[in-house]
Motif scaffolding. Structure first.
Motif, mmCIF file in Angstrom:
data_model
loop_
_atom_site.group_PDB
_atom_site.id
_atom_site.type_symbol
_atom_site.label_atom_id
_atom_site.label_comp_id
_atom_site.label_asym_id
_atom_site.label_seq_id
_atom_site.Cartn_x
_atom_site.Cartn_y
_atom_site.Cartn_z
ATOM 1 N N ASN A 46 0.973 -1.152 -0.199
ATOM 2 C CA ASN A 46 -0.017 -0.081 -0.007
ATOM 3 C C ASN A 46 0.814 1.189 -0.058
ATOM 4 O O ASN A 46 0.623 2.038 -0.781
ATOM 5 C CB ASN A 46 -0.882 -0.014 1.263
ATOM 6 C CG ASN A 46 -2.115 1.003 1.016
ATOM 7 O OD1 ASN A 46 -2.724 0.991 -0.031
ATOM 8 N ND2 ASN A 46 -2.227 1.664 1.999
ATOM 9 N N VAL A 47 2.012 1.307 0.850
ATOM 10 C CA VAL A 47 2.662 2.543 0.780
ATOM 11 C C VAL A 47 3.472 2.714 -0.340
ATOM 12 O O VAL A 47 3.480 3.483 -0.886
ATOM 13 C CB VAL A 47 3.747 2.075 1.890
ATOM 14 C CG1 VAL A 47 4.928 3.355 1.878
ATOM 15 C CG2 VAL A 47 3.393 2.275 3.427
ATOM 16 N N HIS A 50 1.117 4.032 -3.181
ATOM 17 C CA HIS A 50 0.873 5.436 -2.909
ATOM 18 C C HIS A 50 2.046 6.245 -3.334
ATOM 19 O O HIS A 50 1.950 7.385 -3.904
ATOM 20 C CB HIS A 50 0.789 6.024 -1.251
ATOM 21 C CG HIS A 50 -0.651 5.853 -1.106
ATOM 22 N ND1 HIS A 50 -1.478 4.439 -0.893
ATOM 23 C CD2 HIS A 50 -1.601 6.652 -0.648
ATOM 24 C CE1 HIS A 50 -2.432 4.788 -0.425
ATOM 25 N NE2 HIS A 50 -2.707 6.037 -0.400
ATOM 26 N N SER A 72 3.012 10.963 1.750
ATOM 27 C CA SER A 72 2.396 9.858 0.923
ATOM 28 C C SER A 72 2.621 8.635 1.712
ATOM 29 O O SER A 72 1.420 7.950 1.658
ATOM 30 C CB SER A 72 3.097 9.695 -0.693
ATOM 31 O OG SER A 72 2.387 8.717 -1.323
ATOM 32 N N ALA A 76 -0.974 6.428 3.192
ATOM 33 C CA ALA A 76 -1.063 4.848 3.154
ATOM 34 C C ALA A 76 -1.115 4.206 4.249
ATOM 35 O O ALA A 76 -1.880 3.338 4.068
ATOM 36 C CB ALA A 76 0.339 4.633 2.120
#
Length: 188
Positions: A46-47, A50, A72, A76
């Motif tokens: 997910n990170v 982003h 960002s 996330a």
């Protein structure tokens, strides 16, 4: 005089190159790797998603983007319930071959508390809605996942529209996040 035409690049491509003014072969691009540490695979992905949405430059421009990369990464993490994460972003290497290292200490996640969804009206006992709730409702004690909440709302709306409940609407649709208590309550 014997003439022979030798082409390694199609003539049409050369014409486009001449008109647009670009080189027919890409120049060697600077490389930039993003290294994410300290979290499990799902959070890491997910990170990464982003951060990859950003147009990150290498070199000095990339160094100026570190606060944006950090924000960002935090966005996330918050989407998955990690509101108190410590995120450190550094650039390692030179301008031509840089790595961005994102070191994360996730902290305690916000967990679902009250997750009851109340259905009223003609659809309150419809098995179609009950199936959506059974399949998608968050479970108390599990880490908060904002996507799960959005998916539940979307599926309830789709089920209503696809089955003739054209006046269906949410009287309330709130996600109440109490960061201090690490708790999220669903009010729908």
């Amino acid at each position: 005089l014997a003439c022979r035409r030798v082409t390694s690049v199609p003539a049409a491509l050369l014409l486009v190159v001449a008109l647009v003014g670009i080189a027919p072969f890409p120049a060697q691009a600077d490389t930039l790797d993003i290294l994410i540490e300290g979290v499990d695979d799902a959070v890491e992905k997910n990170v990464e998603r982003h951060i990859e949405r950003m147009a990150i430059s290498t070199g000095a421009d990339g160094r100026r983007q570190l606060p944006l990369i950090r924000r960002s990464a935090r966005n996330a993490l918050e989407a998955l319930g990690y509101y108190e994460a410590d995120v450190r972003v550094t650039v390692e290497g030179d301008d031509d071959d840089a790595d961005i290292r994102v070191q994360i200490t996730p902290g305690e996640p916000v967990r679902w508390g009250d997750t009851a969804v109340k259905l009223d009206g003609a659809g309150a006992t419809d098995p179609l809605f009950l199936a959506v709730l059974t399949r998608l409702s968050p479970t108390a004690g599990n880490p908060l996942n904002h996507d799960q909440y959005e998916t539940l709302k979307k599926q309830l709306r789709l089920t209503a529209m696809n089955n003739g409940y054209f006046d269906a609407d949410f009287r309330r649709q709130r996600l109440l996040v109490d960061r201090a208590r690490h708790r999220a309550d669903l009010d729908m």
